[in-house]
Every structure is written in structure tokens, then in C-alpha cells.
Design a protein around this motif. Structure first.
Motif, PDB file in Angstrom:
ATOM      1  N   THR B  67      27.333   7.930   8.761  1.00  0.00           N
ATOM      2  CA  THR B  67      27.032   9.252   9.310  1.00  0.00           C
ATOM      3  C   THR B  67      27.504   9.474  10.743  1.00  0.00           C
ATOM      4  O   THR B  67      27.703  10.604  11.151  1.00  0.00           O
ATOM      5  CB  THR B  67      25.521   9.549   9.257  1.00  0.00           C
ATOM      6  OG1 THR B  67      24.834   8.517   9.964  1.00  0.00           O
ATOM      7  CG2 THR B  67      25.029   9.604   7.833  1.00  0.00           C
ATOM      8  N   PRO B  69      30.479   8.843  12.372  1.00  0.00           N
ATOM      9  CA  PRO B  69      31.767   9.536  12.520  1.00  0.00           C
ATOM     10  C   PRO B  69      31.703  10.982  12.027  1.00  0.00           C
ATOM     11  O   PRO B  69      32.334  11.868  12.595  1.00  0.00           O
ATOM     12  CB  PRO B  69      32.725   8.722  11.647  1.00  0.00           C
ATOM     13  CG  PRO B  69      32.052   7.418  11.426  1.00  0.00           C
ATOM     14  CD  PRO B  69      30.591   7.682  11.484  1.00  0.00           C
ATOM     15  N   PHE B  70      30.911  11.209  10.994  1.00  0.00           N
ATOM     16  CA  PHE B  70      30.745  12.568  10.473  1.00  0.00           C
ATOM     17  C   PHE B  70      30.072  13.459  11.515  1.00  0.00           C
ATOM     18  O   PHE B  70      30.574  14.536  11.854  1.00  0.00           O
ATOM     19  CB  PHE B  70      29.932  12.527   9.177  1.00  0.00           C
ATOM     20  CG  PHE B  70      29.554  13.873   8.636  1.00  0.00           C
ATOM     21  CD1 PHE B  70      30.525  14.783   8.250  1.00  0.00           C
ATOM     22  CD2 PHE B  70      28.226  14.235   8.513  1.00  0.00           C
ATOM     23  CE1 PHE B  70      30.182  16.030   7.752  1.00  0.00           C
ATOM     24  CE2 PHE B  70      27.873  15.478   8.006  1.00  0.00           C
ATOM     25  CZ  PHE B  70      28.844  16.372   7.625  1.00  0.00           C
ATOM     26  N   ALA B  71      28.945  12.966  12.041  1.00  0.00           N
ATOM     27  CA  ALA B  71      28.188  13.774  13.000  1.00  0.00           C
ATOM     28  C   ALA B  71      29.014  14.055  14.253  1.00  0.00           C
ATOM     29  O   ALA B  71      29.048  15.179  14.751  1.00  0.00           O
ATOM     30  CB  ALA B  71      26.885  13.063  13.367  1.00  0.00           C
ATOM     31  N   LEU B  72      29.707  13.042  14.752  1.00  0.00           N
ATOM     32  CA  LEU B  72      30.529  13.225  15.944  1.00  0.00           C
ATOM     33  C   LEU B  72      31.608  14.275  15.674  1.00  0.00           C
ATOM     34  O   LEU B  72      31.903  15.121  16.512  1.00  0.00           O
ATOM     35  CB  LEU B  72      31.171  11.888  16.326  1.00  0.00           C
ATOM     36  CG  LEU B  72      31.568  11.712  17.788  1.00  0.00           C
ATOM     37  CD1 LEU B  72      30.368  11.824  18.700  1.00  0.00           C
ATOM     38  CD2 LEU B  72      32.299  10.389  18.009  1.00  0.00           C
ATOM     39  N   GLY B  73      32.177  14.220  14.466  1.00  0.00           N
ATOM     40  CA  GLY B  73      33.191  15.197  14.070  1.00  0.00           C
ATOM     41  C   GLY B  73      32.623  16.604  13.993  1.00  0.00           C
ATOM     42  O   GLY B  73      33.338  17.585  14.154  1.00  0.00           O
ATOM     43  N   MET B  74      31.332  16.716  13.734  1.00  0.00           N
ATOM     44  CA  MET B  74      30.697  18.035  13.652  1.00  0.00           C
ATOM     45  C   MET B  74      30.122  18.442  15.009  1.00  0.00           C
ATOM     46  O   MET B  74      29.151  19.198  15.092  1.00  0.00           O
ATOM     47  CB  MET B  74      29.567  18.027  12.608  1.00  0.00           C
ATOM     48  CG  MET B  74      30.002  17.764  11.180  1.00  0.00           C
ATOM     49  SD  MET B  74      31.038  19.070  10.472  1.00  0.00           S
ATOM     50  CE  MET B  74      32.601  18.214  10.396  1.00  0.00           C
ATOM     51  N   SER B  75      30.710  17.923  16.083  1.00  0.00           N
ATOM     52  CA  SER B  75      30.337  18.297  17.453  1.00  0.00           C
ATOM     53  C   SER B  75      28.903  17.934  17.838  1.00  0.00           C
ATOM     54  O   SER B  75      28.302  18.597  18.674  1.00  0.00           O
ATOM     55  CB  SER B  75      30.532  19.803  17.695  1.00  0.00           C
ATOM     56  OG  SER B  75      31.860  20.177  17.465  1.00  0.00           O
ATOM     57  N   VAL B  76      28.346  16.876  17.238  1.00  0.00           N
ATOM     58  CA  VAL B  76      27.012  16.430  17.632  1.00  0.00           C
ATOM     59  C   VAL B  76      27.185  15.436  18.777  1.00  0.00           C
ATOM     60  O   VAL B  76      28.095  14.608  18.743  1.00  0.00           O
ATOM     61  CB  VAL B  76      26.302  15.741  16.445  1.00  0.00           C
ATOM     62  CG1 VAL B  76      24.962  15.155  16.873  1.00  0.00           C
ATOM     63  CG2 VAL B  76      26.106  16.728  15.307  1.00  0.00           C
ATOM     64  N   SER B  77      26.330  15.531  19.787  1.00  0.00           N
ATOM     65  CA  SER B  77      26.456  14.579  20.890  1.00  0.00           C
ATOM     66  C   SER B  77      25.889  13.234  20.442  1.00  0.00           C
ATOM     67  O   SER B  77      25.074  13.149  19.530  1.00  0.00           O
ATOM     68  CB  SER B  77      25.712  15.080  22.124  1.00  0.00           C
ATOM     69  OG  SER B  77      24.321  14.957  21.937  1.00  0.00           O
ATOM     70  N   ARG B  78      26.311  12.180  21.114  1.00  0.00           N
ATOM     71  CA  ARG B  78      25.861  10.834  20.742  1.00  0.00           C
ATOM     72  C   ARG B  78      24.357  10.699  20.945  1.00  0.00           C
ATOM     73  O   ARG B  78      23.666  10.073  20.147  1.00  0.00           O
ATOM     74  CB  ARG B  78      26.619   9.803  21.565  1.00  0.00           C
ATOM     75  CG  ARG B  78      28.112   9.781  21.238  1.00  0.00           C
ATOM     76  CD  ARG B  78      28.918   9.185  22.375  1.00  0.00           C
ATOM     77  NE  ARG B  78      30.349   9.143  22.090  1.00  0.00           N
ATOM     78  CZ  ARG B  78      31.185  10.161  22.275  1.00  0.00           C
ATOM     79  NH1 ARG B  78      30.725  11.309  22.730  1.00  0.00           N
ATOM     80  NH2 ARG B  78      32.466  10.034  22.003  1.00  0.00           N
ATOM     81  N   ILE B 226      35.424   7.830  18.080  1.00  0.00           N
ATOM     82  CA  ILE B 226      35.673   7.869  16.650  1.00  0.00           C
ATOM     83  C   ILE B 226      36.522   6.684  16.302  1.00  0.00           C
ATOM     84  O   ILE B 226      36.750   6.118  15.455  1.00  0.00           O
ATOM     85  CB  ILE B 226      36.400   9.164  16.205  1.00  0.00           C
ATOM     86  CG1 ILE B 226      37.434   9.596  17.255  1.00  0.00           C
ATOM     87  CG2 ILE B 226      35.398  10.291  15.979  1.00  0.00           C
ATOM     88  CD1 ILE B 226      38.687   8.884  17.242  1.00  0.00           C
TER      89      ILE B 226
END
Lengths: 297, 226, 122
Positions: B67, B69-78, B226
Motif C-alpha cells: 500500500t 507505493p500506492f498511497a504515495l502515488g495518490m498524493s498521500v504524505s508519508r 517510490i
């Protein structure tokens, strides 16, 4: 018009290799940009830095006036669709769309579902089982339906056939007309997208070659054909980006906005003239033979 | 829009990994033991309960790889990803602990399922008041989860080679400690200490490790790309 | 295909030319409404800003005019204006180069006029 993205001498090195080398440009609000260049030119790296998924090793970067790293005010306004996007294996298409709905503040779910219908996506199928083209379609749907103020598509149509690509362009123009926003399209299929672009950025070997309005680039270069001596005398002092000998003939592609007088002069010399398409221009500029510095506008 | 809760929602869409599989594993372990318990005369005490804890460890590793790489790709902050994932871990751990407690009580009421199978209410582990039992479960869940997440993050940051290096260093460190303990004759004292601890004591000893693992995971994740 | 854009010339100019063509051919009579910028964009698959640039060029030339809140319309006298403009272009693009080529071949102006008559009869 506000500046949405500002790069100032942005650099990304991996050891001695500079993937992005001192790149500076800015992106205006509500325009469609083309980030063009060959594979491995550094386009994807730049977009990853704009979205804070990679870290620059030098230079400055501002997105919506601020650093994008761990900055929700900035990240909230960005949707970045990339060819290599990973999705959880067990998710179905509908799970991905529902999740996106909660991540993107401007998400239009009805629109997303209607796009899924247009692209004929099986909503209940697992991401793991999708073909390359279907995966690309999912990305395109997220990118369009997110209606993010800054939407970035990086080679969004791998595995898509001409019909589906054309559908993407149609929907993009339609939705952009209704909901203007900043779009960055990165691609090497330049001929297909060039008419959609308002502004063009050309990257080669990590450096910026061209930063100009698409319309200004059309008819910006001409190809001359004729006897070697005539071509040589005419091109002296002009910027030649491509040259091809053909027996005693030579064809040369020359940059410049030509006025009627120059054209007449060329015709008087017995040279044949042909305008250069945007696609051809990019090919000539990035084929490695031409050594150029960034064009300041 | 609260992105932490969006991350929780993202995780909860994966019902299989978070809810169904762990309890399916438990159930199958229970059914097998239940059948066996009919054929043995003495009460059957099993360690089948550990399966759900081990599963949580594995889930911790997998969740991140699936999840992040997916979340980061969806503009979620770390940070939001970490907080959302932690909330999800806490919620499911608390839920699972409560469920284990209830099933444990049922085991008591049904007189060990009528077949003398001791599966959920283990001696030693399930001693003390209910609150203690719940806390012990919860802490073990969290410990397993964060151990898994930390391994996942280390793998994310350093790749295969980093994993080899770190496991090598850990192995060497423990071997050295073992020799040292033998050489300095610490073992009697250690065993003496071990015997005296209750399950609750152990659980409390795990707490600082949970905090350290979580903090380390967060710090490593902060610079993950990523 | 007629509706594909030529990528080697500015597209806004091509848009303006298509509108002018329609005016000359009577497809767009005076006082009739022109497609909106977004319709042009969708139909020709081009950037709406580019379409707007082409339309605005014609507005500046007095060939189109804007009705606030409704859209763009063909101005009175637009056809005559476009015809005049096109005649000038015709001279530049065809006549000048034709005369130059004729000189090269030693064709006199009288012979050239004769040739044009012959061409008209065919």
C-alpha cells in the motif's frame, strides 16, 4: 496567471550520473503542458520531484508556492498518474476508484464511473489480473476524475490502442474545457498530443532544451533542400539542427521565424522549402547530434 | 478532508488481509485441534493461538509493500500514511484482542468446548483479570505488527542487501551476547528473572520495543521514495 | 482528412482560415453564430486556448463579433472583408510565384495572359 510550479536549477544526481541537471522552468495555472523528450531523458524524475516522491540533490522547487514534501496543502492539489503506478494486488478496480474518491478533494465519482464505462473496464476485476492497457485506463480515469488543480500524466497510455488513446484525448479536452486546470502530459507520442498542448517543454539528457508556446514552435523551423553550395550559403550564420547530404544535394533544417523576404531569398536561390512539424522538430532537437543550450523565453 | 482517515479507509477496503484471512487461519487451526481433541482423553493444550499473532507479523511486512507505493502515488504524505496505518493497526489489534477475549470466555463457559480443548484460555497467558488479558493480547498484536512494519520499511529503504546486512549484524550481536552471558555467568540470573515474570510483565517489557519500532519505522518512512 | 490540423503551421491560423472558408462558402452567413471555443476544441481535438486565439484574431479583424453571454457571431460585411483578404493572399501566394516562374521560362506577360484564358476555358 499564477505560477503553479517553479523549478530553479533543480538537479538530481545518482552518484556521478546527473539524471536532471540544472533544470529551471515554471508552469502557469490552467494550461496544458507537454513535457517531451526521449525515454530516459529525465522527464519522470522531474515529475517525481514535483510530487515529492523523489528528493532533489540540488536546486529549488516550489509547487503552489511551497515545498511539496510532506505538505498536505500542496499534495492535496496534485494528482500524478504514472506508467509505473503500483496498486495493491487484492484491490478491484472499484476499490481503487473508491479509495481515490477519498484521497482527491475534487473527485467526481459519477464521472469516474462513466469513464470506466467508456473504457469498458470490468469494475469487479482485481488489479493484479488487469492487462497493461486496462491498468493504463484506470490511471487515466483517476487522473481525469480527480480534477486536481495540477494533474500530471506520465506516459499514461501504455498498452492502449489508438481508439482508447483517442478517447483519452477527447475526454481530456472536454473535461479541461469544463473544468480548467493545469495539466502536464509527458509522452513520446508527440504527433498525437501536440495539438492539445499549449506549452512545450523539451528535455534531453537531463537538461531543458526548449521552453516555449506550442504555437510558436509550429513553423518555427524549416527544411531546405537544394544544391550543396546554395544551402551552405543560405544557412551560414543560422542555427542548423539537422543536415542530411543526398548526393550533390543537401537538406538542412534551420531554426528561426522566417519573414517573407528571407523566404523569397531562399526560393530565389532555387531552394525548396518545407515547414517542420512539432514532432519532427523534437526529433531533430533530441537526436543527440545537436548540442544546444536551453532557449530562454 | 482528513487524509489519515482516508488511509484507514484505504486499508479497510482490503478486508481479506486485515480481517478474513487471519481469522480463517485461526479457525482452521482451531477446527483441526478440535477434531484431534476428540480422539485424546487428556485435555489438549495447544499453541494454535499463536497463528494469529504470527499472521499479524507477516501482514505488517506485506501491508507496507502493497500500500505504501500506492498511497504515495495518490498524493498521500508519508506522515499521513504512517498515522493512518497505525490507526488501522491499533483498531484491528484492539478488535482482535476483544474477540479473542470473548472467545476465551466462551471456552470457559462451554467447559473447554466439551472436548477438553484448551485453545484460547491458555494457562499462564490468560491469567489475571480480564483487563490484563486484553492488554496482553493487544500488546502482542502491536508488537508483532510493528516488527513486521519495521522490517517492511527497512526493506523498502535498503533493499535486499540492506536486509542481509542488518540480519547479519543482529545475528552477530545476539551470538556475541550469548557468549558474553555464558562467559560472565549471567544465565542463572537471567533464568531466575524469566521465571518470575508474569505474562503481563512480559507484555509491559514489549511496550518500549513497540515505541522504538514504531518510531524507527516512521523516521525511515519519512525519507522513503517510490 | 479536412478536419485534421497541420502540425507545421500555427493551429490558431488554421482555425481562423476554416472559419473564413465557411464564411466564403456561405456555410456561415452574416449574423449567424459561430461554434464556441470549446466546441472547436472538442471537434478539432485542439487546446481550447488555441481555438480561442484563432477566433479572437477574427474578432480583431472585425470578421466576428462577440455578443456578451451568448457567443461569437459573423459580423455584417464579413464576407466582403474575407474575400478582400483572400484576394490579397492569392496575389502573394500564386501570382507572384507564377510570374517569377514565367520569367524564368521566358514567357511574356501577353503569353501568360493568354495561358490564363486558356486555363479558364478548360
Amino acid at each position: 496567471m499564477g505560477k503553479i510550479v517553479e523549478l530553479n536549477r533543480l538537479t538530481k544526481s545518482y552518484g556521478a550520473v546527473k539524471a536532471v541537471d540544472n533544470v529551471s522552468f515554471s508552469i502557469d495555472e490552467n494550461k496544458i503542458y507537454g513535457l517531451l523528450g526521449r525515454n530516459g531523458a529525465g522527464k519522470t524524475t522531474i515529475m517525481h520531484m514535483i510530487t515529492a516522491q523523489l528528493f532533489a540533490t540540488g536546486g529549488e522547487l516550489k509547487v503552489f508556492g511551497d515545498t511539496p514534501y510532506e505538505n498536505n496543502r500542496v499534495l492535496n492539489q496534485i494528482c500524478f498518474i504514472k506508467e509505473s503506478q503500483k496498486y495493491p494486488d487484492v484491490y478491484r478496480i472499484i476499490d481503487v476508484l473508491n479509495t481515490s474518491a477519498s484521497f482527491f478533494p475534487n473527485w467526481d465519482h459519477e464521472y469516474a464511473l462513466s469513464l470506466a464505462g467508456d473504457f469498458r473496464l470490468p469494475l469487479k476485476r482485481r488489479m493484479k489480473k488487469l492487462s497493461r492497457g486496462m491498468l493504463s485506463s484506470v490511471g487515466i480515469i483517476i487522473g481525469l476524475a480527480s480534477r486536481a488543480p495540477l494533474t500530471i500524466f506520465d506516459e499514461p497510455y501504455l498498452g492502449l490502442d489508438a481508439v482508447a488513446r483517442s478517447l483519452f484525448y477527447d475526454r481530456l479536452i472536454e473535461d479541461y474545457s469544463q473544468h480548467p486546470r493545469t495539466v502536464i502530459l509527458s509522452t513520446h507520442l508527440i504527433d498525437e498530443v501536440s495539438s492539445i498542448l499549449e506549452h512545450v517543454l523539451i528535455i534531453d539528457s537531463g537538461t531543458l532544451l526548449i521552453d516555449e508556446e506550442a504555437e510558436a514552435l509550429r513553423g518555427r523551423a524549416f527544411t531546405l533542400a537544394g544544391p550543396k553550395a546554395s544551402v551552405e550559403s543560405f544557412t551560414a550564420g543560422k542555427e542548423v539542427i539537422h543536415r542530411e547530404p543526398f548526393g550533390s544535394f543537401v537538406t538542412a533544417t534551420v531554426m528561426g521565424n522566417w519573414n517573407a523576404a528571407e523566404r523569397k531569398q531562399a526560393e530565389a536561390l532555387g531552394l525548396e522549402l518545407a515547414p517542420v512539424s512539432l514532432q519532427q522538430l523534437v526529433i531533430y532537437l533530441t537526436n543527440g547530434k545537436a548540442q544546444r543550450k536551453a532557449v530562454e523565453v | 478532508m482528513n487524509r489519515v482517515s482516508s488511509v484507514v479507509k484505504m486499508h479497510s477496503r482490503d478486508k481479506w488481509s486485515w480481517f478474513i484471512v487471519p481469522w480463517l487461519v485461526m479457525l482452521s487451526s482451531f477446527v483441526i485441534n478440535f477434531i484431534i481433541s476428540y480422539f485424546v482423553d487428556e485435555p489438549l493444550i495447544t499453541g494454535g493461538l499463536s497463528s494469529i499473532f504470527i499472521y499479524m507479523f507477516v501482514a505488517g511486512i506485506i501491508t507496507l509493500a502493497q500500500t505504501f507505493p500506492f498511497a504515495l502515488g495518490m498524493s498521500v504524505s508519508r506522515t499521513d500514511y504512517f498515522l493512518g496505518t497505525s490507526s488501522m493497526v491499533l483498531l484491528t489489534s484492539a478488535g482482535s484482542s476483544l474477540l479473542l477475549l470473548l472467545i476465551g470466555l466462551t471456552e470457559g463457559w462451554t467447559n473447554d468446548w466439551g472436548s477438553g480443548l484448551v485453545f484460547f484460555q491458555l494457562p499462564y497467558l490468560s491469567e489475571g483479570p480480564l483487563v490484563n488479558q486484553f492488554t496482553v493480547y493487544l500488546i502482542i498484536f502491536l508488537f508483532m505488527h510493528y516488527s513486521g512494519i519495521l522490517i517492511g520499511v527497512v526493506h523498502k529503504r535498503t533493499g535486499k542487501n540492506g536486509m542481509f546486512l542488518i540480519s547479519g549484524i543482529l545475528l552477530a550481536a545476539f551470538t556475541l551476547l550469548g557468549f558474553l552471558a555464558d562467559y560472565l555467568n549471567w544465565y542463572p540470573a537471567i533464568f531466575d528473572w524469566i521465571v518470575k515474570q508474569s505474562a503481563m510483565d512480559y507484555a509491559l517489557w514489549m511496550l518500549p520495543f513497540i515505541v522504538i519500532f514504531a518510531a524507527a519505522s516512521y523516521l525511515l518512512l519519512r525519507r522513503a521514495t517510490i | 482528412m479536412a478536419f485534421l490540423m497541420d502540425d507545421s503551421r500555427p493551429i490558431f491560423i488554421q482555425i481562423a482560415e476554416r472559419i473564413e472558408d465557411d464564411i466564403i462558402e456561405g456555410l456561415l452567413p452574416e449574423e449567424s453564430q459561430v461554434l464556441s471555443t470549446n466546441q472547436f476544441a472538442a471537434f478539432y481535438k485542439i487546446n481550447p486556448a488555441t481555438a480561442a486565439k484563432g477566433v479572437n484574431m477574427l474578432v480583431d479583424e472585425g470578421i466576428l463579433y462577440k455578443k456578451r453571454g451568448i457567443g461569437m457571431f459573423v459580423a455584417e460585411g464579413a464576407r466582403a472583408k474575407v474575400m478582400e483578404k483572400r484576394k490579397e493572399q492569392f496575389f502573394e501566394e500564386y501570382v507572384v510565384s507564377m510570374v517569377r516562374e514565367a520569367k524564368k521560362l521566358g514567357i511574356s506577360v501577353e503569353q501568360l495572359t493568354e495561358m490564363i484564358r486558356r486555363g479558364d476555358n478548360e
